[in-house]
Enzyme design. Structure first.
Site, short mmCIF file in Angstrom:
data_model
loop_
_atom_site.label_atom_id
_atom_site.label_comp_id
_atom_site.label_asym_id
_atom_site.label_seq_id
_atom_site.Cartn_x
_atom_site.Cartn_y
_atom_site.Cartn_z
N LYS A 204 0.84 -1.20 0.00
CA LYS A 204 0.00 0.00 0.00
C LYS A 204 0.88 1.25 0.00
O LYS A 204 2.07 1.21 0.30
CB LYS A 204 -0.91 0.01 1.23
N THR A 205 0.25 2.41 -0.26
CA THR A 205 0.98 3.66 -0.47
C THR A 205 1.66 4.18 0.79
O THR A 205 2.87 4.40 0.81
CB THR A 205 0.02 4.72 -1.03
N ASP A 751 10.31 -17.97 18.51
CA ASP A 751 9.83 -16.59 18.36
C ASP A 751 8.40 -16.51 18.88
O ASP A 751 7.47 -16.21 18.14
CB ASP A 751 9.93 -16.15 16.90
N HIS A 757 12.73 -11.72 16.00
CA HIS A 757 14.03 -11.89 16.62
C HIS A 757 13.98 -13.07 17.60
O HIS A 757 12.92 -13.41 18.12
CB HIS A 757 14.46 -10.62 17.36
N ASP A 759 14.05 -15.38 20.79
CA ASP A 759 13.50 -15.13 22.12
C ASP A 759 14.56 -15.28 23.21
O ASP A 759 15.47 -16.11 23.11
CB ASP A 759 12.37 -16.12 22.42
#
Length: 874
Positions: A204-205, A751, A757, A759
């Site tokens: 999306k924009t 995760d 990232h 845990d």
């Protein structure tokens, strides 16, 4: 009457009529010649002054050289304007270009730009003044410039940087319509361009424009869609609401602030976020967004900013245009409307380059032209309606190509809404279903679209060119749209660059738009803020890279897991009748785990050809376990391997897998019992079994016992193990044949907070029943081969090729609707859906790969940020 008589009497009549017609034509022709000569001679004999031209006399009240007409401001009211007053004096004030009539004009105060003789001194010339009025060649026709040094006029110590966004310019447009876009095509020819630039999801924009200038994923910078709800703010964000100007929505540090914090100035003629006080600050110069401002006004204003005195002049500029996105929405991507829009943005870009050339900045400025996303065709015949799946719709849905579902009753029910039930009720409902429902933690990790409260938990991944709506008539469905899976070819965006800092005449491999922010910082010679990009991965775009990356330093070095005894002190509830029923066989098998220095060197060369993965986790207590066919990095705290590495060469024509060894598991004598799994751990948990990280798919039957040890065990859901086994027994061999061998590194991922990232131990929430063995949320596999497939991976002299996967570890295979299907119909597609970058694997595991590959680090970073794609249809 005789027919011959009738014909005879008609013939003279026809001849008389024809004769009269010829005479009439001759007379008319003669009159036409006489009139033409008369007009021509009369006009030719008339003196130029008597024609009453307003050229160079616009709004001059002296009337000198004019007879019978006037060019002053009152002539229209009096009705005595000269014949060319409208074109010369009025319309000239409404155009952004010069023409021969305008060259040398009297200064027109109301003109948009000037073609007067003093316009260069006054710095208000039209962008093409020198081309039209002074005979210089236009930028678009000049040969490509080549120079190792910036060609800048005095006062420009650092080449300015211009970031030009053309909304919705999909990469395919440039391939298909380049001959109709002379200015952009010249930039493509002379500078660099990527085959495409990958947008972030959703395509999306606002999310992607803000990603480009922050280097952050939408989940990190907060603009997760063009429309969203924040339960903590209890407010809704949309492009038409005043909330979009509320800084509370906008996180991260956009490039204009990074530049300003380090002593530079920045100017933005539109960019999502540039008219918001992000972190309490606006750009040095900015404009509040209005789509009614013509492109020429935006270009002219940017050029005027470049004319500012050195002390006031910005170093960084953005400019944004709405096309071809607007035309793509209304007409679809394959339409005359899009072609017309493409030509309009090409003209705007050409105007910018002409204006830069007029200032002698065309070979001084570093300019990047890019898009936020692509565009795809939609149709009202390709819509999925939730009313076909639910008897009653009692939820709120963000509709379209990237739908999200949440409660209607906000904020009261936001956290208690049963997203799991929504996803379950939408899973595998129809054989021809055109979307897949996900809980956001289960979405492909490459999307990085989960860790933000604004991302609703129930999410639909929609097929290309399809839409998902709440009910019929609830939204528009024709024309074109975007927002789809960012691997779809229709969502690919353009990236082109030109300037003294960039290499020339080069096509570069695709990359992700999170990398642009670091590139902009390098062009401006400033330090980037923390971001999701990989700094240095685009160094190959630059003649002289500003930033020199290096390998990360290891935070936890491997300890020793040495061989001390050939028989276990604790069998760990394991048994292997094939070895233990014959005296001496188990001891003999265990002795194979005690490799000599020469054997260690040989297995490292074969199975770790690019070096062992470095551990970037603090307190990551682990040791290396060497075997003839594989090597493991064993995590003592988690009681399982962090990774295993092995090389699978292209099998011969008669090769086959070694026979299986049923019911055989034994304790690894090199690992302390307190740091090992017990075979009995899996008896109580009926849903979990053990799998082998190294699958023993090569070698002899004797070496197969090297894999049937507790240090190779990982917990696996039984349904997941079906897929894992098929991948290693079938697909891995297929890929090894296709790529002339593979190096394989695989391992578990944890995760639980789905932030992308690894845990910390206290973040892991699920364990094998009654044990302290954690259950992975995902498993990764990184396949590495030699790009030059005449070489095997263990002897590759040049570039590598990678194929990484991060596959969710789930108790069912409902994602693939695998019920009553054989594995060959769905496993490969499932793995491909979860393809990822090596960098994604590194972030999720705390490992760092390829540190011993003899290649510049910046090239290794290119490899790590490469994302394999399998889409071929646009």
């Amino acid at each position: 009457m005789d027919s011959r008589l009738a014909l005879a009497t008609e013939e003279p009549i026809k001849k008389d009529s024809l004769k009269k017609y010829k005479i009439l034509c001759v007379v008319l022709l003669a009159l036409l010649v006489i009139v033409s000569l008369g007009l021509g001679l009369g006009l030719g004999l008339r003196k130029p002054e008597e024609q009453g031209s307003c050229r160079k006399k616009c709004f001059d009240s002296s009337h000198r050289g004019l007879e019978g007409c006037r060019c002053d401001s009152g002539c229209t009211g009096r009705g005595d304007c000269c014949w060319d007053f409208e074109d010369t004096c009025v319309k000239s004030t409404q155009i952004w270009t010069c023409n021969l009539f305008r060259c040398g004009e009297n200064r027109l105060e109301t003109a948009l730009c000037s073609c007067a003789d003093d316009c260069l001194q006054r710095k208000d010339c039209c962008a093409d003044y020198k081309t039209v009025c002074q005979g210089e060649s236009p930028w678009v026709t000049e040969a490509c410039a080549s120079s190792q040094e910036p060609q800048c006029p005095p006062g420009f110590d650092l080449p300015p940087v211009i970031l030009f966004s053309m909304d919705g310019f999909r990469a395919e447009y440039l391939q298909t319509w380049s001959t109709l876009l002379p200015n952009i095509n010249k930039l493509k020819t002379c500078g660099i361009h990527s085959k495409y630039m990958r947008a972030m999801y959703p395509t999306k924009t606002f999310p992607n424009h803000y990603t480009i200038v922050t280097g952050l994923y939408p989940e990190s910078h907060g603009i997760i869609d063009n429309n969203m709800y924040d339960v903590h703010l209890n407010k809704n964000f949309s492009l038409s609401s005043v909330e979009k100007s509320n800084p509370a929505w906008w996180s991260g540090q956009p490039i204009w602030l990074t530049a300003m914090y380090q002593g530079l100035k920045a100017a933005c003629y539109y960019w999502p976020g540039s008219d918001v006080a992000v972190n309490g600050s606006f750009p040095t110069i900015y404009r509040n967004y209005s789509n009614s401002v013509p492109y020429e006004r935006r270009i002219t204003t940017l050029l005027q900013w470049l004319d500012l005195p050195k002390a006031d002049r910005p170093s960084f500029y953005t400019i944004y245009v709405e096309e071809p996105d607007s035309a793509g929405h209304s007409s679809g991507p394959v339409s005359a409307g899009v072609i017309k829009a493409l030509q309009s943005v090409d003209n705007a870009f050409g105007m910018l380059m002409e204006g830069l050339k007029q200032r002698n900045l065309h070979n001084c400025v570093n300019i990047i032209v890019l898009a936020d996303h692509g565009m795809d065709q939609t149709s009202c015949d390709r819509v999925e309606y939730m009313t076909d799946y639910f008897p009653k719709i009692n939820f709120y849905m963000y509709q379209g190509p990237a739908p999200r579902i949440r409660t209607r009753n906000i904020p009261q029910d936001f956290f208690t809404f049963n997203s799991e039930e929504i996803v379950r009720n939408l899973s595998c409902r129809k054989p021809d279903q055109h979307f897949k429902p996900y809980l956001t933690p289960d979405l492909p990790k490459r999307l990085h679209y989960a860790k933000n409260v604004r991302i609703d938990k129930a999410h639909l991944m929609v097929d290309r060119q399809w839409l998902a709506f709440r009910s019929k008539g609830s939204s528009n469905c024709g024309g074109g749209t975007h927002g789809y899976n960012n691997e779809f070819k229709s969502m690919e965006a353009i990236f082109l660059a030109h300037g003294p800092s960039f290499i020339e005449k080069t096509v570069i491999e695709p990359f992700e738009n999170i990398e642009v922010y670091n590139l902009l910082c390098d062009l401006l010679h400033i330090e980037p803020a923390p971001n999701n990009g990989t700094h240095g991965s685009l160094n190959h775009l630059l003649k002289t890279p500003f930033y020199k990356p290096s390998h990360a330093g290891e935070l936890s070095t491997p300890a020793d897991c040495g061989f001390t005894t050939p028989l276990p002190t604790d069998p760990l509830d394991c048994s292997c009748p094939a070895l233990q029923n014959t005296p001496g066989l188990e001891e003999q098998a265990n002795q194979r785990l005690n490799l000599s220095e020469g054997e260690v060197a040989a297995t490292v060369k074969a199975n770790l050809p690019f070096g062992r993965p470095r551990v970037m986790q603090k307190n990551g207590d682990h040791c290396l376990l060497y075997h003839r066919d594989y090597i493991s990095g064993y995590g003592k705290a988690m009681k399982m391997p962090m990774w295993s590495s092995y090389t699978v060469l292209k099998p011969g024509d008669t090769s086959s897998l070694p026979p299986t060894v049923p019911d055989c598991l034994r304790a690894d004598v090199r690992v302390a019992p307190s740091e090992s799994q017990k075979c009995s751990f899996y008896l109580a948990d009926k849903n979990i079994t053990h799998g082998f990280l190294y699958p023993a798919i090569k070698g002899t039957n004797e070496s197969r016992y090297d894999a049937l040890i507790t240090s190779n065990l990982v917990p696996m859901y039984k349904e997941f193990k079906k897929m894992w086994d098929y991948f290693h027994e079938v697909l891995l061999i297929k890929y090894a044949i296709e790529r002339n061998g593979l190096n394989v590194v695989s391992g578990p991922i944890f995760d639980y907070n789905y932030d992308g990232h690894f845990d910390a131990p206290d973040e892991i929430t699920q364990y094998v029943a009654g044990t302290d063995v954690p259950i992975p949320t995902h498993y990764f596999v990184v396949l590495t081969s030699c790009k030059d497939q005449t070489h095997t991976p263990d002897s590759c002299p040049g570039w590598l090729d990678v194929l990484p996967f991060i596959v969710p570890h789930r108790p069912t295979n409902i994602e693939s609707c695998s019920e009553n299907k054989t594995e060959d119909l769905w496993v490969e597609e499932r793995f491909q859906a979860h393809a990822a970058r090596v960098r994604d694997v590194e972030l999720l595991t705390g490992l760092d790969f390829y540190q011993e590959k003899a290649q510049p680090v910046s090239q290794i970073l290119q490899l790590k940020t490469y994302l394999p794609t399998f889409e071929t249809i646009i």
